[in-house]
Write an enzyme that holds these catalytic residues in place. Structure first.
Site, short mmCIF file in Angstrom:
data_model
loop_
_atom_site.label_atom_id
_atom_site.label_comp_id
_atom_site.label_asym_id
_atom_site.label_seq_id
_atom_site.Cartn_x
_atom_site.Cartn_y
_atom_site.Cartn_z
N HIS A 1 10.54 39.37 21.09
CA HIS A 1 11.49 38.10 21.08
C HIS A 1 10.95 37.61 22.44
O HIS A 1 10.03 37.06 22.89
CB HIS A 1 12.72 38.03 20.90
CG HIS A 1 13.07 37.33 20.80
ND1 HIS A 1 13.53 35.90 20.41
CD2 HIS A 1 13.24 36.59 22.48
CE1 HIS A 1 13.84 34.86 21.15
NE2 HIS A 1 13.87 34.86 21.92
N GLU A 2 11.20 38.57 23.79
CA GLU A 2 10.79 38.70 25.05
C GLU A 2 9.21 38.23 25.32
O GLU A 2 8.85 37.11 25.64
CB GLU A 2 11.66 38.73 26.00
CG GLU A 2 13.47 39.17 25.76
CD GLU A 2 13.58 37.90 25.66
OE1 GLU A 2 14.75 37.65 25.13
OE2 GLU A 2 13.28 36.57 26.51
N HIS B 1 8.21 35.10 24.37
CA HIS B 1 7.97 33.93 25.52
C HIS B 1 7.06 34.14 26.61
O HIS B 1 6.99 33.23 27.15
CB HIS B 1 9.28 34.12 26.12
CG HIS B 1 10.96 33.49 25.36
ND1 HIS B 1 10.88 32.40 24.86
CD2 HIS B 1 12.19 34.50 25.41
CE1 HIS B 1 11.75 32.39 23.82
NE2 HIS B 1 12.49 33.19 24.10
N HIS C 1 11.70 28.88 21.63
CA HIS C 1 12.77 29.59 20.29
C HIS C 1 12.31 28.87 19.03
O HIS C 1 12.11 27.66 18.68
CB HIS C 1 13.99 29.37 20.32
CG HIS C 1 15.00 29.71 21.42
ND1 HIS C 1 15.38 30.20 21.97
CD2 HIS C 1 14.08 31.51 22.06
CE1 HIS C 1 15.82 31.28 23.00
NE2 HIS C 1 14.87 31.87 22.41
#
Lengths: 94, 193
Positions: free
Chosen positions: B128-129, B132, B138
């Site tokens: 997930h990170e 980013h 998101h």
């Protein structure tokens, strides 16, 4: 800032107060702070509806059980709504 | 999928190569450095398999493009961590490269070994990170790696088609990428779930 004010206290998972919900919505980009109590309720409802839409929940505009259980979930600290002026996470170039 | 305002991304000569390093003083007591490195190598590999970007680990934390560390409470970037659960990690948008994980979490790589009810899967958070770090915000698609929440003792390590289309719109497509391979991996994950 006291970090725990941004998230729901995991030691009391079943208690989520309205101020905590508001802090959560503000923290993750859904609710701007407002001093106008009249519009406060409307802004809160709109912010909840946006949160529910964004996270694929039934859109009620109310702090229903689906929404509260989602607010309690662990998550990424990055806001869901990122305004270009959100400074901390855009902390400049290398 | 959603971009950050202004659609920031890493802009260098193609093929893009990004280095990453771990802050040796800021790791987690729950996992060995080797376990952490193995998890992140797998997580970076997920994204590298869909876009023409390579990720290379380096010892040189100061000059690494992506700086990874586990920090507790107020750690100086204006976004203090909050203890067990709540916020698990946060990252900065391109080309900043800082990826921070909450040191207070019970980080796990194997839930058969780590029995804690508040154990958090490191690989799911890493995937997930890294999204980013690459420039994705998101997503509202629940099965996407870029969906903001993660239940304790749960895993979400594969990229969803929403993640892939989003990151490929920023960096292009890895020539070796095939949609059928992605769909096969999604199917096997769903069957396992």
């Amino acid at each position: 800032r006291n970090p725990s004010q941004f998230t729901i206290n995991p030691s009391q998972p079943d208690v989520v107060t309205i101020p905590e919900i508001k802090r959560h919505l503000h923290r993750f980009g859904y609710l701007q702070r407002s001093n106008d109590s009249k519009s406060d309720a409307i802004l809160f409802e709109k912010a909840l509806a946006r949160y529910q839409k964004n996270l694929g929940l039934p859109i009620t505009g109310k702090p229903d059980s689906d929404t509260l259980s989602h607010i309690r979930l662990p998550r990424c600290g990055f806001p869901d709504y990122v305004e270009s002026k959100t400074t901390a996470f855009h902390a400049g170039q290398k | 999928y959603v971009y950050f305002p202004g659609k920031p991304r890493w802009t260098r000569d193609s093929p893009l190569k990004l280095t990453y390093a771990f802050s040796q003083e800021n790791l987690t007591p729950y996992l060995t450095p080797a376990q952490i490195r193995r998890v992140f190598r797998r997580a970076f590999g997920k994204w590298a398999s869909v876009i023409p970007v390579s990720f290379v680990e380096t010892e040189d934390y100061v000059f690494a493009d992506i700086k990874i560390g586990f920090f507790a409470g107020d750690h100086g970037d204006g976004e203090p961590f909050d203890g067990v659960l709540g916020v698990l990690a946060h990252t900065f948008s391109p080309e900043n490269g800082r990826l921070h994980l909450d040191n207070a979490e019970t980080w796990a790589v194997d839930f058969d070994e780590q029995k804690s009810s508040v154990a958090v899967d490191l690989e799911s958070v890493a995937v997930h990170e890294i999204g980013h770090v690459l420039g994705l915000a998101h997503s509202s698609v629940k099965d996407a790696a870029m969906y903001p929440t993660l239940k304790p003792r749960s895993k979400k390590v594969d990229l969803n088609i929403d993640d892939v289309v989003g990151v490929q719109s920023l960096y292009g497509t890895n020539p070796n990428f095939t949609l059928s391979a992605l769909l096969a991996s999604e199917t096997s994950t769903n069957l396992a779930d």
